[in-house]
Scaffold this motif. Structure first.
Motif, PDB file in Angstrom:
ATOM      1  N   ALA A  26      34.217  42.060  43.833  1.00  0.00           N
ATOM      2  CA  ALA A  26      33.081  41.856  42.938  1.00  0.00           C
ATOM      3  C   ALA A  26      33.529  42.035  41.488  1.00  0.00           C
ATOM      4  O   ALA A  26      34.389  42.871  41.208  1.00  0.00           O
ATOM      5  N   PRO A  27      32.955  41.230  40.587  1.00  0.00           N
ATOM      6  CA  PRO A  27      32.003  40.152  40.845  1.00  0.00           C
ATOM      7  C   PRO A  27      32.696  38.908  41.402  1.00  0.00           C
ATOM      8  O   PRO A  27      33.840  38.629  41.050  1.00  0.00           O
TER       9      PRO A  27
ATOM     10  N   SER B 251      34.016  46.969  45.102  1.00  0.00           N
ATOM     11  CA  SER B 251      33.106  47.134  43.971  1.00  0.00           C
ATOM     12  C   SER B 251      33.789  46.764  42.653  1.00  0.00           C
ATOM     13  O   SER B 251      35.020  46.818  42.536  1.00  0.00           O
ATOM     14  N   PRO B 252      32.995  46.363  41.648  1.00  0.00           N
ATOM     15  CA  PRO B 252      33.579  45.869  40.401  1.00  0.00           C
ATOM     16  C   PRO B 252      34.188  46.959  39.542  1.00  0.00           C
ATOM     17  O   PRO B 252      33.672  48.079  39.459  1.00  0.00           O
TER      18      PRO B 252
ATOM     19  N   THR C 266      34.379  47.559  36.018  1.00  0.00           N
ATOM     20  CA  THR C 266      33.729  47.037  34.816  1.00  0.00           C
ATOM     21  C   THR C 266      34.471  47.397  33.528  1.00  0.00           C
ATOM     22  O   THR C 266      34.001  47.078  32.440  1.00  0.00           O
TER      23      THR C 266
ATOM     24  N   PHE D  17      37.699  44.344  34.709  1.00  0.00           N
ATOM     25  CA  PHE D  17      37.421  43.395  35.791  1.00  0.00           C
ATOM     26  C   PHE D  17      38.667  42.936  36.540  1.00  0.00           C
ATOM     27  O   PHE D  17      38.637  41.923  37.234  1.00  0.00           O
TER      28      PHE D  17
ATOM     29  N   CYS E 245      27.297  42.133  41.059  1.00  0.00           N
ATOM     30  CA  CYS E 245      27.604  43.005  39.927  1.00  0.00           C
ATOM     31  C   CYS E 245      26.353  43.164  39.063  1.00  0.00           C
ATOM     32  O   CYS E 245      26.248  42.557  37.987  1.00  0.00           O
TER      33      CYS E 245
END
Length: 396
Positions: free
Chosen positions: A129-130, A150-151, A153, A156, A365
């Protein structure tokens, strides 16, 4: 009654397409020039002139019975596959031949063909993700289970620690997309090397084959000299899915290919399975005219300077207004942090200014929104005053 599986898919149909349809509705009310639709990744740069000339020449000179007939192999025309293999070998130092190439109905068709060939019910497919939301549907088509990492952030790049933890004896494939939709991030060579090492270790640990599927419709759209690693060079069990939708601005023509290297486990059986899957999924073979067109245009490229100008203008414009986003290295998307936790509410507020953007929850996301800047330059310039009003609403 439609199937239960389709009932769920209809209920969760694409937010991207829904937003695009909303743009059409608003354009009829306010005029298209007053609607700022950043929802759909539909290239606004025309195909190179060479595409048009190739189509005309093929129609004038080729035997129409042959040109529009079935190909001898479901994999596609032999001469086209030879040309693509030679081009890849020249560019990336690989050693493919025609048998390693299967022509597909775009990248989406290719992903469905390879997943059909690999997945048993209950097998797991991991992605980061994303990610492009259709990966869920493509995996579910064959009763596989999509496992999300999971992303990250911060930048990325994939979370490799979590990735390693989520690989299991049921893991059959990994899907990566770089340059990435929706972030525009290019996965670094270091990331790819570490990912490959993890996969090698896990294959030995579980005594299984894990295939790395590289979804590459945006390979040619990279900026500022950024290099996009060619993944077959780092991991033997790599399958590449490519599309000419973006590189030649041909999204509606549905033409692409799969690469299955000899080094991949059971490559001969897998190539055979892909041929059969192409037929039984109803594709039969990739569009024959377009196969010949891309062969004639292998050295052509879309002028990405148009996208680059849009990228700079939108990114700098939004940053100056106080929005938080990372600068994309490739593709034609900008991933922007929502100023409120509920990014769907933010998207609804943006619509009040005729700005159409896609919620990050569509890409697993939440808290972010995607903006596709493959629009006219005027759309971006004219949207910035409306973005300024939106920013003011949130005291940015």
């Amino acid at each position: 009654m439609i199937s239960k599986k389709m009932e769920n898919m209809v209920a969760n149909s694409s937010a991207i397409r829904a937003m695009f349809e909303e743009g059409n509705r608003l354009a009829k009310i306010y005029g298209s020039e007053n609607v700022f639709d950043f929802s759909l990744g539909n290239p606004n740069v025309p195909a190179p002139d060479a595409v048009k000339y190739a189509i005309k020449e093929l129609l004038d000179e080729e035997d129409p019975v042959v040109l529009h007939g079935y190909t001898n192999s479901n994999a596609g025309y032999e001469d086209v596959r030879i040309a693509i293999a030679d081009s890849l070998n020249d560019r990336f130092g690989t050693h493919f031949c025609s048998k390693n190439i299967t022509m597909t109905v775009g990248a989406a068709g290719g992903l469905n063909v390879i997943l059909k060939s690999l997945i048993n019910p209950g097998d797991e497919v991991i992605t980061f993700a994303p990610y492009f939301g259709e990966y869920r549907s493509y995996t579910d088509n064959y009763d596989g289970v999509l496992v999300e990492v999971s992303p990250n952030t911060t930048n990325f790049q994939p979370k490799l620690d979590e990735f390693e933890q989520k690989i299991s004896p049921k893991t059959k494939a990994i899907i990566v997309n770089t340059p990435n939709n929706p972030t525009g991030v290019v996965y670094s060579e270091e990331t790819i090397q570490k990912m490959a090492a993890i996969l090698e270790k896990k294959q030995k640990e579980y005594g299984t084959d894990i295939y790395l599927i590289s979804d590459e419709p945006y390979r040619e759209l990279a900026y500022d000299g950024v290099e996009v690693p060619y993944l077959t060079k780092y991991y033997a069990n790599t399958i590449v899915g490519y599309s000419y939708s973006k590189s030649l601005s041909l999204p509606g023509e549905r033409i692409g290919y799969l690469v299955i290297p000899d080094e991949a486990s059971d490559s001969e059986k897998l190539i055979g399975a892909v041929n059969v899957a192409t037929r039984i999924l109803g594709f039969v073979n990739a569009p024959t005219l377009q196969q010949k067109v891309v062969k004639a245009c292998l050295n052509e490229k879309t002028d990405i300077s148009y996208y680059d100008r849009n990228r700079e203008t939108l990114y700098n414009g939004l940053k100056n207004l106080g929005f938080d986003c990372i600068k994309p290295e490739g593709a034609f998307y900008l991933f922007v942090k929502s100023p409120i936790d509920d990014e769907k509410e933010f998207c609804n507020e943006a619509k009040k200014y005729n700005i159409l953007i896609v919620p990050g929850s569509s890409f697993a996301c939440p808290g972010y929104v995607r903006m596709a800047y493959c629009v006219s330059y005027e759309t971006i310039v004219n949207s910035l005053p409306e973005f300024a009003k939106l920013a003011k609403q949130y005291n940015l």
